[in-house]
Write an enzyme that holds these catalytic residues in place. Structure first.
Site, PDB file in Angstrom:
ATOM      1  N   ASP A 139       0.826  -1.201   0.000  1.00 44.64           N
ATOM      2  CA  ASP A 139       0.000   0.000   0.000  1.00 44.64           C
ATOM      3  C   ASP A 139       0.868   1.261   0.000  1.00 44.64           C
ATOM      4  O   ASP A 139       2.104   1.183   0.002  1.00 44.64           O
ATOM      5  CB  ASP A 139      -0.955  -0.034   1.193  1.00 44.64           C
ATOM      6  N   HIS A 140       0.218   2.402   0.057  1.00 42.72           N
ATOM      7  CA  HIS A 140       0.859   3.694  -0.161  1.00 42.72           C
ATOM      8  C   HIS A 140       2.138   3.888   0.660  1.00 42.72           C
ATOM      9  O   HIS A 140       2.228   3.493   1.813  1.00 42.72           O
ATOM     10  CB  HIS A 140      -0.116   4.833   0.159  1.00 42.72           C
TER      11      HIS A 140
END
Length: 220
Positions: A139-140
């Site tokens: 994820d980010h």
């Protein structure tokens, strides 16, 4: 299209060859692998010999790049180092399957492979010679350092850092903001809710270190 050679001819190499062909940026000239006889291979793509045949094969086929298709992080690093010395004029390609999701700001280093269904979130960074396996997600703002790998279905939250040569196993999970240390292994199905130290094997839910691990050891 410019040609490349895939180094390794195992089942993992078969997956990598399929990704390269589907990506459509390179033409696969063949495989380099000393463990199989010349002429063997996958999808009609031949094994052209071992590493001692690499330079000649590259010249004969107009090869511009290499891609090391070896699943074990430490072995992949050793081979990549030998190839860089043997053929310094050849680049290391990056292979990303068209069915992977690569968000804005994500960066992928040379020699890395991103497989179908994988997800890289915004501003993620994948280092050199990494593997993001089928259906794995980062994820980010997450980071995979050089020669790290994610197994199929591994799920990593935002701001997760995976150290160099570390491996996150099949179906394992790492919650937001947690780090996995260099040369560590987070076992299949494990869930890391706290930082995993460097050079350990961590198993279970929640994951706990069960033993130390020296660089280059088998994962389990």
């Amino acid at each position: 299209m410019d040609a490349l050679l895939i180094v390794g001819a195992s089942g993992h190499a078969k997956v990598v060859a399929d990704i390269v062909e589907r990506q459509g940026l390179w033409r696969v000239a063949g495989f380099i692998d000393a463990t199989l006889p010349a002429g063997a291979g996958h999808f009609g793509l031949p094994v052209l010999g071992g590493e001692d045949a690499l330079v000649q094969a590259a010249r004969a086929h107009g090869v511009r790049a290499l891609l090391v298709a070896i699943g074990d992080n430490a072995v992949r690093a050793r081979v990549a180092g030998r190839l860089a010395a043997l053929a310094p004029g050849l680049a290391f390609a990056t292979a990303v399957h068209p069915a992977a999701s690569i968000a804005r700001g994500a960066a992928i280093g040379p020699g890395s492979v991103v497989m179908p269904g994988a997800v890289l979130g915004p501003d993620t960074r994948v280092g050199s010679h990494c593997i993001v396996n089928t259906g794995a997600s980062l994820d980010h703002d997450g980071v995979l350092e050089d020669f790290a790998s994610l197994g199929p279905g591994a799920a990593l939250g935002g701001n997760v850092r995976v150290g160099a040569f570390a491996h996150v196993g099949l179906g394992a999970s790492v919650i937001h903001g947690v780090s996995v240390g260099e040369h560590a292994v987070l076992g299949a199905g494990a869930v890391a809710v706290a930082d995993v130290p460097a050079r350990v094997v961590a198993l279970g839910v929640p994951a706990r270190a069960v033993r130390g691990r020296e660089p280059g050891e088998r994962y389990y």
